[in-house]
Design an enzyme around this catalytic site. Structure first.
Site, PDB file in Angstrom:
ATOM      1  N   SER A 222       0.829  -1.195   0.000  1.00  0.00           N
ATOM      2  CA  SER A 222       0.000   0.000   0.000  1.00  0.00           C
ATOM      3  C   SER A 222       0.875   1.262   0.000  1.00  0.00           C
ATOM      4  CB  SER A 222      -0.943  -0.039   1.203  1.00  0.00           C
ATOM      5  OG  SER A 222      -1.946   0.926   1.095  1.00  0.00           O
TER       6      SER A 222
ATOM      7  N   GLU B  36     -10.100  -4.322  -5.560  1.00  0.00           N
ATOM      8  CA  GLU B  36      -9.715  -3.106  -4.841  1.00  0.00           C
ATOM      9  C   GLU B  36      -9.685  -1.870  -5.731  1.00  0.00           C
ATOM     10  OE1 GLU B  36      -5.497  -2.672  -3.654  1.00  0.00           O
ATOM     11  OE2 GLU B  36      -5.347  -4.820  -4.059  1.00  0.00           O
TER      12      GLU B  36
END
Length: 315
Positions: free
Chosen positions: A166, A260
């Protein structure tokens, strides 16, 4: 006693796994909503940070691992080492995620331990300073501090695998660009789990995956980027490495979940790297969410095995 034949048993196991994934997805959505992820007030950030540390401790597979905390010039850090011997050459420098506003050593434990377990390599995790208390470039400077520590310990740059998830994937990319700008040697490999590469938040996957992503929302992305770099031009490569130069970058593995909102951050990165001649492999995992590798599910184990194989084989 009634016995299932092999195909029926395999189908039953797959069905059970799918139900577990569905239940976990729903639970993640509920937890995400309850922790006020779009807020960066001191009270909400404190709650988010404690929740992440608790999650990390709950899902960390530390059996057969040693956790060795210490400090690098006042910055908390920790080695994760396999108890049954280590890879004779490679080490992993791991950058944890958390939108640059949350995350700590406790949150870093799951993926750091899985990387050490699957590769046999010692893994160094570090607790960089967080926004909004410490906005850009504080976290990136801390990443370079961790890199410098390894170099001062006598490790060769090419023997270091730089990994991140991330925002930690964003950090890993930015660190390579910073090292290259300083004329320094670069890591031997990059491993990125759901990297955040584009802070403009304009890709189509924000719309196409908005309902399926149990972990992230566009409001969250906008809140944490403002905390990290208030009022910045987020299209600049200093914040969005997707728009940067990947000349001379090391071989890179990218893993991303198909459900996502940051899906295009990974797909775009792969396109940019390949166009610039970087050896890059992307794995898009069906039905999976942001940094799913952290969780105790079959697909996470398969993804981690693939990532660790990439590291072990040096390709």
């Amino acid at each position: 006693m009634l016995k299932m034949n092999r195909p029926d048993a395999e189908q039953s196991a797959l069905s059970l796994e799918k139900r577990f994934e569905t239940t976990l997805t729903a639970a993640l959505k509920a937890i995400h909503s309850a922790t006020s992820p779009d807020s960066t007030t001191p009270e909400d950030l404190e709650r988010q940070r404690k929740g992440q540390e608790l999650l990390g401790r709950m899902v960390t597979p530390m059996l057969g691992m040693r956790w060795e905390p210490f400090e690098i010039g006042g910055m908390p850090a920790a080695w994760v080492r396999p108890e049954q011997g280590e890879h004779p050459r490679k080490i992993v420098l791991y950058c944890h995620g958390g939108g640059y506003t949350t995350g700590n050593l406790g949150y870093a434990r799951p993926l750091a331990a899985k990387l050490a377990q699957g590769t046999g390599c010692p893994v160094l995790a570090f607790e960089y300073r967080l926004a909004p208390e410490h906005p850009y470039p504080a976290a990136l400077k801390d990443a370079e501090k961790a890199w410098n520590y390894l170099m001062h310990q006598g490790y060769g740059a090419a023997d270091v695998v730089l990994a991140g998830d991330s925002a930690g994937g964003n950090m890993a990319l930015e660190l390579v660009m910073r090292l290259r700008a300083e004329g320094r040697k670069l890591p031997g490999q990059l491993v990125l789990f759901s990297p955040w590469t584009d802070m403009t938040a304009t890709s189509e996957s924000y719309e196409t995956r908005g309902e399926t992503d149990p972990m992230l929302t566009k409001n969250y992305i906008c809140a944490v980027r403002q905390a990290y770099a208030p009022g910045a031009d987020w299209s600049r490569w200093e914040y969005s490495p997707l728009y940067g130069d990947f000349t001379a970058f090391p071989p890179t593995l990218i893993q991303v979940g198909d459900n996502e909102i940051l899906l295009e951050d990974s797909l775009g990165l792969r396109r940019a790297m390949q166009e610039q001649g970087v050896l890059c492999r992307l794995e898009q995992w069906p039905g999976m969410w942001h940094v799913f590798q952290m969780f105790p599910i079959k697909k996470a184990a398969e993804a981690m095995e693939s990532a660790c194989r990439f590291i072990r084989e040096g390709k």
